[in-house]
Structures are given as C-alpha cells and as structure tokens.
Write a protein that holds these residues in place. Structure first.
Motif, PDB file in Angstrom:
ATOM      1  N   CYS A 217       0.835  -1.205   0.000  1.00 22.06           N
ATOM      2  CA  CYS A 217       0.000   0.000   0.000  1.00 22.06           C
ATOM      3  C   CYS A 217       0.875   1.263   0.000  1.00 22.06           C
ATOM      4  O   CYS A 217       0.618   2.212  -0.750  1.00 22.06           O
ATOM      5  CB  CYS A 217      -0.914  -0.022   1.219  1.00 22.06           C
ATOM      6  SG  CYS A 217      -2.168   1.272   1.234  1.00 22.06           S
ATOM      7  N   LYS A 220       2.535   1.947  -3.384  1.00 17.55           N
ATOM      8  CA  LYS A 220       1.603   2.509  -4.362  1.00 17.55           C
ATOM      9  C   LYS A 220       1.578   4.030  -4.251  1.00 17.55           C
ATOM     10  O   LYS A 220       1.631   4.741  -5.260  1.00 17.55           O
ATOM     11  CB  LYS A 220       0.202   1.939  -4.127  1.00 17.55           C
ATOM     12  CG  LYS A 220      -0.839   2.439  -5.137  1.00 17.55           C
ATOM     13  CD  LYS A 220      -2.221   1.928  -4.811  1.00 17.55           C
ATOM     14  CE  LYS A 220      -2.785   2.659  -3.591  1.00 17.55           C
ATOM     15  NZ  LYS A 220      -4.218   2.330  -3.360  1.00 17.55           N
ATOM     16  N   GLN A 224       2.769   6.993  -6.933  1.00 17.71           N
ATOM     17  CA  GLN A 224       1.791   7.957  -7.427  1.00 17.71           C
ATOM     18  C   GLN A 224       2.174   9.397  -7.107  1.00 17.71           C
ATOM     19  O   GLN A 224       1.835  10.316  -7.857  1.00 17.71           O
ATOM     20  CB  GLN A 224       0.409   7.664  -6.825  1.00 17.71           C
ATOM     21  CG  GLN A 224      -0.244   6.404  -7.348  1.00 17.71           C
ATOM     22  CD  GLN A 224      -1.570   6.128  -6.659  1.00 17.71           C
ATOM     23  OE1 GLN A 224      -1.874   6.723  -5.619  1.00 17.71           O
ATOM     24  NE2 GLN A 224      -2.350   5.218  -7.215  1.00 17.71           N
ATOM     25  N   HIS A 266      10.105   4.147  -8.083  1.00 16.40           N
ATOM     26  CA  HIS A 266       9.064   5.086  -7.640  1.00 16.40           C
ATOM     27  C   HIS A 266       9.645   6.481  -7.731  1.00 16.40           C
ATOM     28  O   HIS A 266      10.786   6.670  -8.174  1.00 16.40           O
ATOM     29  CB  HIS A 266       8.619   4.763  -6.198  1.00 16.40           C
ATOM     30  CG  HIS A 266       9.740   4.721  -5.214  1.00 16.40           C
ATOM     31  ND1 HIS A 266      10.241   5.845  -4.609  1.00 16.40           N
ATOM     32  CD2 HIS A 266      10.490   3.679  -4.745  1.00 16.40           C
ATOM     33  CE1 HIS A 266      11.238   5.507  -3.789  1.00 16.40           C
ATOM     34  NE2 HIS A 266      11.420   4.196  -3.859  1.00 16.40           N
TER      35      HIS A 266
END
Length: 471
Positions: A217, A220, A224, A266
């Motif tokens: 989680c 993610k 983003q 990321h």
C-alpha cells in the motif's frame, strides 16, 4: 487525473513552438517522466552522464521560458499536469489563453497542495557550516532522485540538524513530506499505518493487517506521488551488543521497508539519520546508485568556532583550534563544553583547557551510551587500537588481542559503520573524544584488567563491560 507521457509531449510541442524535442531531449524527458535518475538515463541510453545532465539542464531552461515559470526535473510533471488542467478550465478566460491562465497565482494555489507532517523536528534556526554536505544531499535527493539516502555519524555530530535544514530547503519539491522520530522504536506496523493514513488523507480507511500488505500500500503511494519520508534516529531499531547494522528482534520489518524502497522504482525518497548503517544499506549504497550514504565527520574549524563565539566565550584562535580538535569538531560536544566553560570557568577557554579533562558530564554519558552498544570483540579491538601507533599498524596473527585476523577485520568494519574509527589507507585512528574517554576508563580501572584479552572464544564473555565507575 494525470496525463500520459504522449499527451505531455504534445503539450510541450504546442507550447514551445519548436516542432517538439530533439531525440536526446525526448529520451531525457520520457525517462525523467518515469522517475529515472540521470545515471539511469545515461546507462540506458548509452550517452555519457555529463552529456545527459547538460541536455537535461538546457531542457528545463527551455521549458521554463516557454511555460513562464521555473521548471525542474522534480516539478515538470506537476507543472504540465496543471497546464492541462488550466487548458480544460470552462471559463472564457481559461479557454482563450490556457498558458496565461496557467500562470495565474490563484490557479496554482488551488491545484498545488503541499501536505506535511513534522513530528518532533528540532529547531535549526542556528545552523553552522555543512554547506558541502547540504549541497550533496540536495543534489542526491532532488536532481539525482535517489530512492534512499542515509546520514550516519557518531552521537552529536549533527545528523538530525542537517536533515532538518535539508528538508526545509527542498520541501516544496515534494507533494508530501513526513518526518518521524523512531527514537522510541515504534513497531513497524504502527509506523506504516500512520504514514499510509497521512498519504491517503482517509483516517477511517481499512488497512492491511500484514507488513507485506502495508508495504504494498505504501509503495503505491510512493509511485503515485513525490514524497519525502524522513526517519530520524534509525539506530533505535538496531541491536546493541552485536555487529553493527543488525536489527533488534521483531524489528526486521524496518529492513523490509528499506529493501523495498531501495529496490522498487518510484518517485519518492526515504532519508535516514542513524548512528550506524543498517547492513542492507551498506551493501546497496554507491556513488552512482539510487541509494547513497553520507557519513558525517566533525565540523571544520571556522563553523566550529562560530559555535563557541555564539556562547560568548573568551578565547584566542589557537585556543579555539585546540578545543575544536580535542572534541573532533563534534557540534553537540562543543555546545556542552561551552556551557561548562560558561558556568565553571567564567567563559575562559584557556583555564578549561589547562585542567586537561575534556570528557565528563553529558559528554561522558553520550560516549558511554555509544560504547556500551559495542560487542565484546569491538571493545577489545578499540582498546587494542588505543595502544597502537596507527602509522605502524599491521594486522598479523602475532600482534592481535587474542582474536583471529577474521575477528579483528570484522570488528574494524563494524566500528567503521558506527563512526568510531576512521580508516585512511589502512591507518586506523579514533576520534580524540573516544581516545580521551578510553583513557578515563583505564584511569578508573587497572589497565591490566581492561586490556586482559582471552584467546579462547568461549571466554570472551569474561571481558569486563566498560562503564563509568561510580563514586
């Protein structure tokens, strides 16, 4: 909703009126959009790193001129998304001139929301030196887009202060900034849950119950959004009494967090401050890798003297240099010493130096705390080094403190990770404060007792734990 990279390129072509980007500019644009560092772009494209940096610098300059505001490697995605939002604005003003509407302050204020959570951050209104270190951190985090950066060093060296100054300086390069002090060794599930709830802005959200689920989680969100996560006093989740960098029982989840943030792609960064490097980071860090490590040493004389002057002490340049050298440029130790000089010696540095005892009170406690984290082997090697001439030191079986070469090399490596020794071309030296501390320890205990080394591994537990003698 974020636009695609193809849509972004169309916007750039429309705004620049130059028929789009060159081949290399498009490579840089595309891979920066995906979160790649300049090193990764150079490696993937086959171009020299310096050339890629130069192309990137000129690209952001060109886009800044076209869009009418400063555009950098870290904010260009957000700027172009805002431009697209302005272009689709239903008002006549926006429809007539999206570029003009885009540059309106009111639009920027309504679309750019920086969310920050500072827990237990220190006051850094008075900060001395560290300009080179600060520039390195900013380059690694902002320009190179490193995924994990660690700040390590002995107690009081200024890790937290430097991290705080850096975070304040670059905070607007990130959508989210979270500062957590893990001094109290918060369980990893609690930490992850707090971070996820803050990033999701949904307090009542139902979270996964496993560490794997929570990490998935978190990752993610890190993909983003551009997030800066700072974990201060990371050594609190590492064990004492063993090799440096090993996790305490039930805290291995912190290592899992570091591995995933370091290994997965990321657009965020995790910054650590720690007295010793976690073992996993020690392996992953490198000058051209997305994981970097900066080990802090003492302040140079000029900023160190500023600390003394700020306390109103009376000293000559020679006395100031001697005091700074005795405390190895450690900012906290200098501040503690300055307070003692104020109260006990009426601000006179010369009188303080004449008593020839610099390690006492809070400074003693600081060093004792770090020394008691060591394994028995590390303590043995530290005491052995104290009696060696560092310029004549050779590791051989006949000159060791009852330990094998392997044991000594492992202990030396571990002590380096803890910033308790320095290695200059295999010349091992200890900071002056550490030497003073060990001299004080041997003053309280007989030297033969302190330096009694055993050759049988099972007898290592008999080596006395070194601590301040009471009374």
């Amino acid at each position: 909703m974020k636009i695609s990279i193809e849509e972004a390129l169309e916007i750039v072509e429309k705004v620049t009126h130059q028929g789009g980007l060159s081949k290399v500019q498009e490579i840089v644009f595309r891979q920066c959009w995906e979160g790649s560092s300049y090193q990764e772009i150079a490696r993937n494209s086959g171009y020299q790193l310096g050339y890629i940096r130069d192309v990137g610098h000129k690209l952001w300059q060109s886009l800044s001129k076209a869009f009418g505001q400063r555009i950098t490697k870290t904010n260009f995605q957000r700027i172009i998304n805002q431009y697209q939002l302005a272009a689709s604005c239903p008002t006549d003003k926006c429809q007539a001139s999206p570029a003009s509407a885009f540059s309106l302050p009111t639009l920027q204020q309504s679309t750019v929301k920086y969310k920050q959570e500072w827990k237990e951050i220190i006051d850094v209104s008075k900060f001395f030196g560290r300009t080179i270190e600060l520039a390195n951190l900013e380059e690694w985090i902002v320009s190179d887009r490193c995924r994990v950066v660690s700040l390590s060093g002995m107690p009081g060296i200024g890790k937290t202060s430097l991290a705080a100054v850096c975070a304040e300086k670059i905070q607007h390069e990130f959508e989210y900034l979270i500062w957590h002090n893990v001094r109290n060794a918060q369980p990893i599930k609690e930490l992850l849950a707090e971070i996820i709830i803050f990033l999701g802005q949904q307090p009542g959200i139902e979270l996964p119950q496993t560490i794997d689920g929570l990490l998935a989680c978190l990752m993610k969100y890190l993909r983003q959004h551009r997030c800066l996560l700072i974990l201060d006093n990371y050594e609190s989740v590492l064990q004492s009494g063993g090799k440096a960098g090993r996790y305490r029982d039930n805290y291995e989840g912190y290592g899992q967090l570091l591995r995933q943030v370091a290994d997965e792609r990321h657009q965020s960064c995790l910054l650590l401050t720690t007295r010793e490097l976690p073992i996993s980071l020690n392996v992953k860090a490198g000058d051209n890798l997305p994981v970097r490590s900066l080990q802090l040493s003492g302040l140079s004389p000029e900023p160190a003297c500023e600390i003394l002057a700020a306390k109103g002490l009376i000293f000559t340049n020679k006395e100031a240099r001697e005091l700074v050298e005795r405390y190895s440029g450690n900012p906290l130790a200098l501040k503690i010493a300055a307070a003692s000089i104020q109260s006990l010696y009426k601000k006179n540095v010369s009188k303080f130096l004449s008593q020839d005892r610099i390690v006492f009170g809070e400074i003693w406690d600081l060093l004792e705390q770090q020394f008691n984290r060591l394994s028995n082997r590390e303590k043995q090697v530290m005491l052995w080094l104290t009696n060696q001439d560092p310029h004549l030191l050779h590791i051989n079986e006949n000159d060791l403190p009852g330990l094998s070469i392997r044991n000594v090399l492992e202990a030396l490596q571990s002590l380096q990770q803890r910033s308790l020794i320095k290695n200059d071309s295999f010349c091992f030296t200890q900071p002056n404060m550490i030497l003073e501390y060990i001299k004080e320890v041997t003053h309280y205990k007989s030297e033969s007792s302190i330096l009694k080394f055993t050759s049988v591994p099972s007898e290592l537990s008999q080596v006395p734990t070194l601590s301040k003698k009471q009374g």
